[in-house]
Design a protein around this motif. Structure first.
Motif, short mmCIF file in Angstrom:
data_model
loop_
_atom_site.label_atom_id
_atom_site.label_comp_id
_atom_site.label_asym_id
_atom_site.label_seq_id
_atom_site.Cartn_x
_atom_site.Cartn_y
_atom_site.Cartn_z
N MET A 1 21.14 -4.35 -49.71
CA MET A 1 22.21 -5.29 -50.07
C MET A 1 23.46 -4.56 -50.52
N SER A 2 23.32 -3.38 -51.10
CA SER A 2 24.48 -2.64 -51.60
C SER A 2 25.21 -1.85 -50.50
N ASP A 3 24.63 -1.79 -49.30
CA ASP A 3 25.30 -1.06 -48.21
C ASP A 3 26.54 -1.83 -47.75
N PRO A 4 27.58 -1.10 -47.40
CA PRO A 4 28.80 -1.76 -46.92
C PRO A 4 28.57 -2.40 -45.55
N TRP A 5 29.44 -3.30 -45.22
CA TRP A 5 29.33 -3.99 -43.93
C TRP A 5 29.57 -3.02 -42.78
N VAL A 6 30.54 -2.14 -42.93
CA VAL A 6 30.83 -1.14 -41.90
C VAL A 6 30.01 0.11 -42.21
N ARG A 7 29.11 0.48 -41.29
CA ARG A 7 28.27 1.66 -41.48
C ARG A 7 28.06 2.32 -40.12
N ASP A 8 28.21 3.63 -40.11
CA ASP A 8 28.17 4.39 -38.86
C ASP A 8 27.18 5.54 -38.94
N ILE A 9 26.69 5.94 -37.79
CA ILE A 9 25.96 7.19 -37.66
C ILE A 9 26.97 8.22 -37.18
N VAL A 10 26.85 9.45 -37.69
CA VAL A 10 27.75 10.53 -37.31
C VAL A 10 26.90 11.68 -36.78
N VAL A 11 27.19 12.11 -35.56
CA VAL A 11 26.45 13.20 -34.93
C VAL A 11 27.42 14.34 -34.64
N CYS A 12 27.09 15.54 -35.13
CA CYS A 12 27.86 16.74 -34.83
C CYS A 12 26.97 17.66 -34.01
N TRP A 13 27.53 18.30 -33.00
CA TRP A 13 26.74 19.16 -32.12
C TRP A 13 27.63 20.14 -31.38
N LYS A 14 26.98 21.09 -30.70
CA LYS A 14 27.66 22.04 -29.83
C LYS A 14 27.00 22.00 -28.46
N ARG A 15 27.77 22.33 -27.45
CA ARG A 15 27.23 22.45 -26.10
C ARG A 15 26.85 23.90 -25.84
N ASP B 1 29.44 27.05 -25.67
CA ASP B 1 30.71 26.62 -26.26
C ASP B 1 30.56 26.62 -27.78
N ALA B 2 31.41 27.34 -28.47
CA ALA B 2 31.31 27.46 -29.93
C ALA B 2 31.95 26.31 -30.68
N SER B 3 32.69 25.43 -29.98
CA SER B 3 33.40 24.36 -30.69
C SER B 3 32.44 23.26 -31.12
N GLN B 4 32.66 22.79 -32.34
CA GLN B 4 31.86 21.71 -32.93
C GLN B 4 32.42 20.37 -32.46
N LEU B 5 31.56 19.51 -31.96
CA LEU B 5 31.96 18.18 -31.50
C LEU B 5 31.40 17.14 -32.46
N GLU B 6 32.05 15.98 -32.53
CA GLU B 6 31.60 14.92 -33.42
C GLU B 6 31.67 13.58 -32.72
N TRP B 7 30.64 12.76 -32.94
CA TRP B 7 30.57 11.40 -32.39
C TRP B 7 30.21 10.47 -33.53
N ARG B 8 30.94 9.39 -33.64
CA ARG B 8 30.70 8.39 -34.69
C ARG B 8 30.51 7.04 -34.01
N PHE B 9 29.45 6.32 -34.42
CA PHE B 9 29.09 5.08 -33.74
C PHE B 9 28.53 4.09 -34.76
N PRO B 10 28.87 2.80 -34.66
CA PRO B 10 28.34 1.81 -35.59
C PRO B 10 26.82 1.67 -35.47
N ILE B 11 26.15 1.59 -36.61
CA ILE B 11 24.71 1.35 -36.62
C ILE B 11 24.52 -0.11 -36.22
N PRO B 12 23.77 -0.36 -35.11
CA PRO B 12 23.63 -1.74 -34.66
C PRO B 12 22.73 -2.55 -35.59
N SER B 13 22.96 -3.83 -35.63
CA SER B 13 22.08 -4.72 -36.41
C SER B 13 20.75 -4.88 -35.70
N ARG B 14 19.72 -5.10 -36.50
CA ARG B 14 18.42 -5.39 -35.92
C ARG B 14 18.46 -6.76 -35.27
#
Length: 102
Positions: A70-84, A87-100
């Motif tokens: 109940m205390s979690d905010p309405w807007v909540r995302d998963i954040v994934v950081c990775w490399k290919r 390639d040494a560059s760090q990449l980031e992807w942010r996506f909303p956690i879907p509702s059940r």
């Protein structure tokens, strides 16, 4: 040109699987290296089925458990950081956690 475009897009899908379990899938044909998974905001209670940083193989998935509070905010995302590979560059992807589904 099409291959380069497909390679440069984020390789992730994140979807509800069962109960409080979600699947983070690497949809590309190459491994994702040095993967670190977190949330935004950071205080969300995620349980991640891998050691981090880690590797998620091509077309492989990782289970992530998240039970909203109940205390979690309405807007909540998963954040994934990775490399290919190669390639040494760090990449980031942010996506909303879907509702059940109800």
């Amino acid at each position: 040109m099409m291959q380069e475009s497909a390679f440069n897009r984020p390789p992730w899908s994140f979807e509800w699987w069962s109960g409080d379990t979600y699947l983070l899938t690497n949809t590309s044909s190459v491994d994702a290296l040095d993967v670190a998974i977190s949330s935004h905001p950071e205080e969300l209670a995620l349980q991640i089925g891998m050691e981090m940083p880690g590797k998620i193989g091509a077309r492989s998935a990782v289970k992530i458990m998240y039970g909203s509070r109940m205390s979690d905010p309405w807007v909540r995302d998963i954040v994934v950081c990775w490399k290919r590979p190669g390639d040494a560059s760090q990449l980031e992807w942010r996506f909303p956690i879907p509702s059940r589904p109800r």
